[in-house]
Scaffold this active site. Structure first.
Site, PDB file in Angstrom:
ATOM      1  N   GLU A  50       0.861  -1.182   0.000  1.00  0.00           N
ATOM      2  CA  GLU A  50       0.000   0.000   0.000  1.00  0.00           C
ATOM      3  C   GLU A  50       0.892   1.225   0.000  1.00  0.00           C
ATOM      4  O   GLU A  50       1.940   1.251   0.649  1.00  0.00           O
ATOM      5  CB  GLU A  50      -0.925   0.027   1.216  1.00  0.00           C
ATOM      6  N   CYS A 245      -6.477   1.121   2.437  1.00  0.00           N
ATOM      7  CA  CYS A 245      -7.410   2.246   2.384  1.00  0.00           C
ATOM      8  C   CYS A 245      -7.218   3.112   1.161  1.00  0.00           C
ATOM      9  O   CYS A 245      -8.103   3.890   0.805  1.00  0.00           O
ATOM     10  CB  CYS A 245      -7.268   3.092   3.642  1.00  0.00           C
ATOM     11  N   ASN A 376     -12.037  -3.290   0.392  1.00  0.00           N
ATOM     12  CA  ASN A 376     -10.884  -3.472   1.276  1.00  0.00           C
ATOM     13  C   ASN A 376     -11.302  -3.941   2.664  1.00  0.00           C
ATOM     14  O   ASN A 376     -11.353  -5.131   2.917  1.00  0.00           O
ATOM     15  CB  ASN A 376     -10.087  -2.162   1.366  1.00  0.00           C
ATOM     16  N   GLU A 377     -11.640  -3.014   3.551  1.00  0.00           N
ATOM     17  CA  GLU A 377     -12.029  -3.378   4.919  1.00  0.00           C
ATOM     18  C   GLU A 377     -13.454  -2.932   5.204  1.00  0.00           C
ATOM     19  O   GLU A 377     -13.758  -2.424   6.271  1.00  0.00           O
ATOM     20  CB  GLU A 377     -11.078  -2.718   5.929  1.00  0.00           C
TER      21      GLU A 377
END
Length: 659
Positions: A50, A245, A376-377
């Site tokens: 990331e 993120c 993603n999350e």
């Protein structure tokens, strides 16, 4: 990568002082080498990338010029005008958005002729320059008057002394790229680049760029070789990108859009990096994404290091820790089309639209994409609703693509339980679990997957790291304590390879002068880099992966913390070796006797690789990069038993030939 609930770091009270060694009886373990439990996924141990901590621009992407196309929110951020040059002219930033929406700004430099004008670029916390290295300068330029303006390009050390220079003489009134090269005369960790304009005249300039000649595989617009080599040395099974993120953005307009990161580099759209002000204690207002490292380069990097690509795409949801913005369900089509088009970009024939672009960029062969992440999350019903639509569209057209699905930011709690239950009922392919917690959590959860449903979805341990302080606390360090706890936990991942098919530490990279989140696997400055103790734990697992899990037991039970010892075992078919991993999480040595059952003609010697420190708080550093690193020696094997004493706070890998 999130800023979730704080988890108080507990001190690691490991082990109780035992009787003197002479009185200790060995711990008797048994390896059933012919009893294959399951195959180990070829993707088992991988890496998660990331763009946080200056990982891309200023990190693995080798560009040395910050804000090379003047597209930062403050157009001259990273640039300055020397006091002595200010009287020689001026610079005007021109925005041509309607003519070039991807790269709208350029600099119009006017030189009066009484003296020279200059712009100086500070680089990413300076520019790391090596003596004897060739540096390649490029610029797009066009002249505006009959009298041409000449550019003199000079590297300056910290004192302002020139350490390398070249000249560039643009001609004509249409945009063209011009090049110049020079060799640096000194090694400087924080150099600057000066571009001096001599006239009189007016010249337009854009995409002012400087790369070292020696990038990974010597590619122009390439990657920093030492950092890629550290990744290649891991022999990763997969590369997850671009996050994290970064995928979501703080709001949807700031999300990662892969189509804006491919094609010509000078046509890629710069955006602000969502980590620029996420943490008040580590704000980085000059943190942007140039996307010189884009999806083509990610796929290429995956191929270079032998890793399967695992791209993660936005599912119509921004970060739920920030805006929580979602796109209306009836407006999801562009997001879904991005996913379908990405598969075509990676795998499509060169006669297709996106396969043709891949070929034009230099890679006619497919990248063999086999899996993709949806979100993603994310969490909650809104994620399930959007995932369901994505999954149907992708599976209808590409049924063989495996989908990775979010289980939220934590390994337990209401958000996790809801998603875990719901996605299992939907027969999801792979569930992505994340855990950032204290070392004690990792020790106590080494048996987490022993009781998981063998017939349910597979598990991706997508982001994990032991934190010696509270999560998202700036004081977290890559201590041996944390690495040791991770090594213990990973025995449970390996033992349960029929359920856990992928795992990756996070985050991957961090600049010592530009980080936002700690701990991180690899640290670097402008010239140097090093692997943490956690890095060497990952490397020992990935380099000793094997093909098949076999039981290693004590009293017919998996070894998962009894007497503070953790263990797993695999067979490496390629070398004909049994590979045993042992972790001693106690402050005292542990004598062990490992009996090998089901094998004939066991070698009389094997290889013992150790990772150990007597100080749980010890660290590696730029000055001592291998303070904690693997050591190898031979080990004697008598009969069918491996006898050794596991040192306090240590991780052992034992390899021995079996038939």
């Amino acid at each position: 990568m999130k800023t979730p609930r704080l988890i108080a770091a507990c001190s690691l009270l490991l082990g109780v002082y035992a009787a003197p060694l002479a009185a200790q009886q060995p711990l008797n373990f048994t390896v059933k080498s012919s009893e294959i439990k399951t195959a180990v996924s070829p993707n088992m141990w991988g890496i998660f990338f990331e763009d946080i901590n200056l990982s891309a621009d200023g990190g693995i992407y080798a560009e040395l010029v910050k804000n090379r196309s003047f597209e930062f929110s403050t157009p001259l951020m990273g640039w300055s005008i020397p006091k002595e040059a200010a009287a020689g002219g001026q610079v005007l930033i021109v925005n041509r958005r309607e003519a070039d929406a991807a790269n709208p700004r350029f600099a119009k430099v006017t030189v009066t002729g009484t003296r020279n004008f200059a712009l100086v670029n500070e680089g990413f916390r300076g520019m790391g320059i090596k003596a004897g290295e060739q540096y390649n300068f490029t610029v797009y330029a066009r002249q505006q008057r009959a009298t041409p303006v000449q550019l003199t390009v000079t590297l300056l050390d910290e004192s302002g002394k020139a350490i390398g220079s070249t000249t560039v003489s643009p001609t004509g009134n249409s945009w063209q790229q011009y090049k110049g090269s020079f060799t640096a005369a000194a090694t400087v960790p924080r150099a600057k680049l000066q571009v001096e304009f001599s006239g009189p005249g007016v010249v337009d300039v854009d995409m002012i760029s400087l790369f070292p000649q020696h990038t990974w595989k010597e590619r122009p617009n390439g990657l920093r070789a030492d950092l890629v080599q550290l990744l290649a040395d891991l022999h990763p099974g997969f590369l997850r990108f671009p996050g994290g993120c970064i995928v979501e953005g703080k709001e949807l307009t700031n999300r990662y859009q892969w189509k804006k990161t491919v094609g010509d580099v000078n046509e890629r759209t710069v955006i602000i990096n969502r980590w620029n002000n996420e943490f008040a204690h580590r704000a980085a207002p000059d943190y942007f994404q140039s996307f010189g490292l884009g999806f083509f380069e990610y796929f290429q990097l995956s191929e270079d290091i032998g890793a399967s690509p695992l791209p993660i795409l936005n599912c119509g949801m921004a970060c739920q820790f920030n805006s929580g913005e979602v796109v209306a369900v009836n407006e999801l089509d562009p997001y879904i089309q991005d996913a379908l088009d990405l598969i075509e970009f990676a795998n499509g024939d060169v006669t297709t639209k996106w396969g043709a672009l891949r070929s034009k960029m230099g890679h006619p062969a497919p990248f063999h994409l086999k899996m993709m992440g949806v979100g993603n999350e994310q969490w909650g019903p809104q994620y399930v609703e959007r995932y369901t639509i994505f999954a149907k569209a992708i599976k209808d057209k590409y049924p063989d693509i495996k989908l990775v699905n979010s289980l939220g930011p934590s390994p337990d709690g209401d958000k996790f339980t809801f998603l875990n239950d719901t996605l299992r009922k939907l027969n999801a392919d792979i569930l992505d679990e994340h855990y950032y917690s204290a070392p004690e959590w990792f020790l106590s959860n080494a048996a987490r997957y022993d009781s998981y449903d063998r017939k349910g979805p597979k598990i991706f341990a997508g982001e994990y790291a032991a934190h010696n302080k509270a999560v998202a606390n700036g004081g977290n360090k890559n201590t041996w304590q944390c690495a040791l706890a991770e090594a213990a936990f990973m025995t449970g991942l390996e033992r349960n390879a029929d359920v856990v098919v992928m795992a990756s530490y996070a985050p991957l990279l961090a600049h010592v002068d530009g980080w936002q989140w700690a701990p991180d696997l690899i640290w670097f400055d402008n010239l140097r880099s090093y692997g943490t103790p956690n890095y060497y734990v990952q490397k020992l697992y990935a380099n000793n992966k094997g093909n098949s899990v076999v039981p290693i037991v004590k009293d017919n039970q998996p070894i998962s913390g009894q007497d503070s010892v953790y263990a797993s075992a695999v067979v490496d078919n390629a070398t004909g070796e049994l590979v045993v991993k042992l972790v001693n999480a106690a402050s005292t040595p542990k004598p062990v006797a490992v009996s090998i059952q089901g094998a004939k003609n066991i070698a009389t010697t094997g290889r013992l690789i150790t990772l150990q420190s007597n100080d749980l708080q010890e660290l590696n550093s730029l000055d001592q990069p291998t303070r904690i690193s693997p050591e190898e020696k031979s080990i004697a094997i008598k009969g069918k038993t491996i006898r050794t004493e596991i040192a306090p706070w240590s991780f052992y890998v034992i390899r021995t030939k079996i038939k």
